[in-house]
Design a protein around this motif. Structure first.
Motif, mmCIF file in Angstrom:
data_model
loop_
_atom_site.group_PDB
_atom_site.id
_atom_site.type_symbol
_atom_site.label_atom_id
_atom_site.label_comp_id
_atom_site.label_asym_id
_atom_site.label_seq_id
_atom_site.Cartn_x
_atom_site.Cartn_y
_atom_site.Cartn_z
ATOM 1 N N PRO A 1 0.840 -1.207 0.000
ATOM 2 C CA PRO A 1 0.000 0.000 0.000
ATOM 3 C C PRO A 1 0.874 1.255 0.000
ATOM 4 C CG PRO A 1 -0.395 -1.352 1.975
ATOM 5 C CD PRO A 1 0.802 -1.913 1.286
ATOM 6 N N LEU A 2 0.480 2.240 -0.820
ATOM 7 C CA LEU A 2 1.233 3.498 -0.896
ATOM 8 C C LEU A 2 0.355 4.616 -0.341
ATOM 9 C CD1 LEU A 2 2.231 3.083 -4.646
ATOM 10 C CD2 LEU A 2 3.781 2.702 -2.738
ATOM 11 N N ARG A 3 0.968 5.599 0.307
ATOM 12 C CA ARG A 3 0.169 6.736 0.783
ATOM 13 C C ARG A 3 0.591 8.003 0.040
ATOM 14 N NH1 ARG A 3 4.551 7.752 4.361
ATOM 15 N NH2 ARG A 3 4.383 10.013 4.298
ATOM 16 N N PRO A 4 -0.341 8.952 -0.136
ATOM 17 C CA PRO A 4 0.039 10.193 -0.815
ATOM 18 C C PRO A 4 0.995 11.014 0.053
ATOM 19 C CG PRO A 4 -2.263 10.284 -0.088
ATOM 20 C CD PRO A 4 -1.751 8.924 0.261
ATOM 21 N N ASP A 5 1.794 11.862 -0.618
ATOM 22 C CA ASP A 5 2.786 12.675 0.092
ATOM 23 C C ASP A 5 2.125 13.896 0.712
ATOM 24 O OD1 ASP A 5 5.190 13.702 0.994
ATOM 25 O OD2 ASP A 5 5.609 14.729 -0.898
ATOM 26 N N ALA A 6 1.685 13.757 1.945
ATOM 27 C CA ALA A 6 1.066 14.886 2.636
ATOM 28 C C ALA A 6 1.460 14.836 4.101
ATOM 29 C CB ALA A 6 -0.448 14.811 2.503
ATOM 30 N N VAL A 7 1.562 16.013 4.723
ATOM 31 C CA VAL A 7 1.901 16.066 6.145
ATOM 32 C C VAL A 7 0.617 15.849 6.937
ATOM 33 C CG1 VAL A 7 2.836 17.486 8.004
ATOM 34 C CG2 VAL A 7 3.840 17.611 5.711
ATOM 35 N N THR A 8 0.560 14.707 7.627
ATOM 36 C CA THR A 8 -0.672 14.343 8.340
ATOM 37 C C THR A 8 -0.384 13.987 9.797
ATOM 38 O OG1 THR A 8 -0.312 12.045 7.677
ATOM 39 C CG2 THR A 8 -1.753 13.358 6.273
ATOM 40 N N ASP A 9 0.884 14.109 10.186
ATOM 41 C CA ASP A 9 1.262 13.604 11.507
ATOM 42 C C ASP A 9 2.398 14.470 12.073
ATOM 43 O OD1 ASP A 9 1.303 11.916 13.680
ATOM 44 O OD2 ASP A 9 1.566 10.078 12.514
ATOM 45 N N GLY A 10 2.781 14.193 13.319
ATOM 46 C CA GLY A 10 3.854 14.951 13.952
ATOM 47 C C GLY A 10 3.309 16.073 14.817
ATOM 48 N N GLU A 11 4.172 16.999 15.201
ATOM 49 C CA GLU A 11 3.830 18.140 16.072
ATOM 50 C C GLU A 11 3.216 17.659 17.391
ATOM 51 O OE1 GLU A 11 5.260 20.674 14.434
ATOM 52 O OE2 GLU A 11 5.370 19.234 12.795
ATOM 53 N N ILE A 12 3.803 16.610 17.949
ATOM 54 C CA ILE A 12 3.324 16.070 19.220
ATOM 55 C C ILE A 12 4.528 15.868 20.151
ATOM 56 C CG2 ILE A 12 1.158 14.951 18.520
ATOM 57 C CD1 ILE A 12 2.875 12.367 18.039
ATOM 58 N N THR A 13 5.380 16.886 20.199
ATOM 59 C CA THR A 13 6.630 16.794 20.962
ATOM 60 C C THR A 13 6.410 16.263 22.390
ATOM 61 O OG1 THR A 13 7.297 18.732 19.702
ATOM 62 C CG2 THR A 13 8.742 18.080 21.494
ATOM 63 N N GLN A 14 5.362 16.750 23.042
ATOM 64 C CA GLN A 14 5.119 16.318 24.429
ATOM 65 C C GLN A 14 4.929 14.808 24.521
ATOM 66 O OE1 GLN A 14 5.686 18.272 26.984
ATOM 67 N NE2 GLN A 14 6.168 19.772 25.379
ATOM 68 N N ASP A 15 4.120 14.271 23.587
ATOM 69 C CA ASP A 15 3.880 12.823 23.573
ATOM 70 C C ASP A 15 5.164 12.057 23.293
ATOM 71 O OD1 ASP A 15 1.284 13.376 23.993
ATOM 72 O OD2 ASP A 15 0.574 12.876 21.973
ATOM 73 N N ILE A 16 5.934 12.585 22.353
ATOM 74 C CA ILE A 16 7.159 11.893 21.937
ATOM 75 C C ILE A 16 8.127 11.791 23.118
ATOM 76 C CG2 ILE A 16 9.216 12.112 20.430
ATOM 77 C CD1 ILE A 16 6.697 11.274 18.912
ATOM 78 N N LEU A 17 8.209 12.863 23.901
ATOM 79 C CA LEU A 17 9.199 12.904 24.989
ATOM 80 C C LEU A 17 8.672 12.341 26.303
ATOM 81 C CD1 LEU A 17 10.667 16.472 24.328
ATOM 82 C CD2 LEU A 17 11.759 14.286 23.791
#
Lengths: 501, 95
Positions: B61-77
């Motif tokens: 499966p391929l996904r289109p090139d779009a920014v749909t995720d990230g900007e969750i620094t608090q969760d990541i850390l």
């Protein structure tokens, strides 16, 4: 110098005679895409630490990779630009190693079945001569995060923004025979990916970095290797990791080759190892990592199915490819009549070529090439500016060229106008009009000036009959009297007629 | 194919797990048992069969090139033992 007979063999003299070098490069080129290879986080450079990171990039348990279609397309475009075989079947494998900026504990890469196979590109040296370099393969892989070691004496800071960004690793054959050729190869690659818009190619931003494999051998050994394909004719190689500028690539190769020669001539042996180049001291040193760091235990990534490309997908990408540098250079020579040199200089950089093509819209290409290559580039170099920072835009320069072409102003006056455009900007036609710089082509007006001069200077006029060279004085006087605006050709014709009759 | 006790130590090191000093003999035996068992697959006649790594035949499966995720620094850390100014902070590791 006839280039095809020139000797480009790079030799290093040693105590036991001359040595030659053999270099192959692995170039990591960051794929131009909005989001990462296997996650929807942004690839934008310069964001706050750990902001462009998804749970996939941070390798949280249970997260699954889904591949970005555009990254696949970019790899195929690049493969086509490298005249390489596009593999209809490729596969993703895990390359296992531990490092703080690699949260997965493995990098998703392509080991046995890369997306692009063998290819070949033509590279150009500074003197305009060309050579061919074989490409072994191009594969897609994930970039790692970034470790920062200088914020704290006892700790390493890790930013995962780059983690998971798509990279293309482009592996060359060991076809490079001098530090200069290695740099020329990387420069050519950069030009190609920038034309294709598949990678930004900015080495300062880490968008392109090279691992450089260097070995040394005695003259004749390399030719035997090329004939037989047998690597045993070559010396043991060392790999210099992550070199991030063309100058450093050359320096690292020079240092490393000399180190290996010194070692061999002292009766030692070159040990195959990974080394680091220290840009401050210009030396390479062995990495401290243990040998087993190289035991990557590749295996097919069970989270990803094999990548199969449809013919229609490849054909569509092929049809959409832009003109590549080599094609552009050829067209500049054959269609526009530029010299090989002018064509090479202009085609070697996409921004320059784009600028030039805007300048020549409906204008004389040779004259325009001359102005872009000499006046504009000369001035930009002097000021340390790139073409995209030029205060004089292509439309302005185009209009200026048109004015020269149509004999409205002379080349000399054009240089004055160029200075005004550079310093103050504006429209060339308006400047010429306002400052009254239009060339005097009205022969009647020029004749009057000439007649007056002859009347006032009968002795000089007489001299010209014996010494035609003395006419130069009259040319100067006419120009002075007309503020440099008289058409030089018309002035010469009229003087010839009146003085030599 | 079989592994020696040295191989087992090496595998443990590569996987960053403590060297199982007291159980090394037992583990070597167990691993060799698994390898023997897998070895039995060698008896199957696979002449003319394409090697495969998955039994799933659907395309990747391929996904289109779009920014749909990230900007969750608090969760990541969130689970990081130590973090500072948005960075993970880990023991010094420099080459």
């Amino acid at each position: 110098m006839p280039l095809d007979t020139a000797d480009y063999t790079y030799r290093i003299p040693g105590q036991t005679g001359d040595w030659e070098i053999v270099v192959g490069l692995e170039v990591h080129a960051q794929v131009r895409s909005k989001s990462k290879l296997f996650s929807g986080a942004s690839t934008e450079f310069g964001a706050a630490p750990n902001s462009h990171v998804s749970l996939v990039d941070a390798a949280m348990p249970g997260m699954l990779p889904v591949i970005n279609e555009e990254c696949v397309a970019q790899a195929v475009r690049t493969g086509l630009g490298l005249n390489a075989k596009i593999n209809r079947f490729s596969r993703f494998d895990r390359k296992n190693y531990f490092y703080p900026d690699l949260p997965q504990g493995y990098q998703i890469s392509q080991f046995e079945f890369p997306i692009v196979g063998e290819g070949e590109i033509e590279c150009e040296r500074d003197d305009g001569s060309r050579f061919t370099v074989g490409i072994e393969r191009l594969h897609l892989e994930q970039d790692a995060g970034k470790s920062i070691h200088d914020l704290d004496p006892n700790a390493t800071y890790v930013d995962l923004n780059r983690s998971g960004v798509a990279l293309m690793e482009i592996v060359s054959r060991p076809h490079l025979r001098s530090p200069g050729d290695a740099a020329a190869y990387v420069r050519t690659l950069r030009t190609i990916v920038r034309y294709l818009d598949t990678c930004g190619g900015d080495m300062e931003k880490g968008q392109m970095r090279a691992d450089v494999n260097v070995s040394v051998c005695k003259p004749g050994a390399y030719e035997k290797f090329r004939e037989s394909g047998d690597f045993s004719h070559l010396g043991t190689r060392c790999e210099i990791k992550n070199v991030n500028s063309l100058r450093f690539i050359q320096q690292a190769i020079e240092y490393e080759a000399q180190r290996q020669i010194d070692l061999l001539e002292d009766g030692g042996k070159v040990i195959q190892q990974t080394r680091l180049f220290d840009a401050n001291t210009g030396v390479t040193r062995a990495m401290r990592s243990k040998e087993e760091a190289h035991d990557y235990r590749y295996f097919p990534d069970p989270d990803l199915l094999p990548l199969k490309l449809e013919e229609a997908f490849i054909e569509t990408l092929k049809a959409g490819l832009p003109e590549l540098p080599a094609e552009k250079r050829e067209r500049f020579v054959s269609r526009l009549g530029l010299s090989e040199y002018d064509a090479s200089v202009l085609a070697a950089d996409k921004d320059r070529a784009d600028y030039f093509e805007k300048v020549i819209e409906g204008r004389d290409a040779k004259l325009a090439a001359n102005w872009v290559n000499n006046e504009l580039f000369g001035r930009l170099n002097k000021e340390g500016l790139s073409i995209t920072e030029s205060p004089v835009g292509p439309q302005q320069l185009g209009k200026l060229v048109k004015l020269i072409e149509e004999d409205v102003i002379s080349g000399k006056i054009a240089k004055e106008v160029f200075e005004i455009l550079w310093d103050e900007g504006g429209d060339p036609e308006a400047i010429v009009e306002k400052k009254g710089l239009k060339q005097i082509t009205d022969t009647g007006a020029i004749e009057k000036v000439v007649d007056d001069l002859i009347a006032q200077n009968p002795e000089q006029a007489a001299q010209v009959r014996d010494k035609p060279k003395a006419m130069g004085w009259f040319v100067g006087q006419v120009m002075k009297a007309t503020g440099g605006k008289a058409n030089p050709q018309a002035v010469n014709e009229i003087l010839q007629k009146k003085l030599l009759g | 194919m079989s592994v020696t006790q040295d191989d087992v130590r090496r595998i443990a090191r590569l996987a960053r797990i403590a060297e199982p000093t007291d159980r090394i003999e037992q583990l070597t035996g167990e691993l060799n048992g698994i390898l023997d068992w897998v070895e039995q697959l060698g008896e199957v006649d696979v002449e003319g069969v394409e090697p495969m790594t998955t039994a799933v035949s659907t395309p990747l499966p391929l996904r289109p090139d779009a920014v749909t995720d990230g900007e969750i620094t608090q969760d990541i850390l969130k689970n990081a033992p130590r973090s500072e100014e948005g960075f993970f902070v880990v023991p010094k590791s420099v080459e």
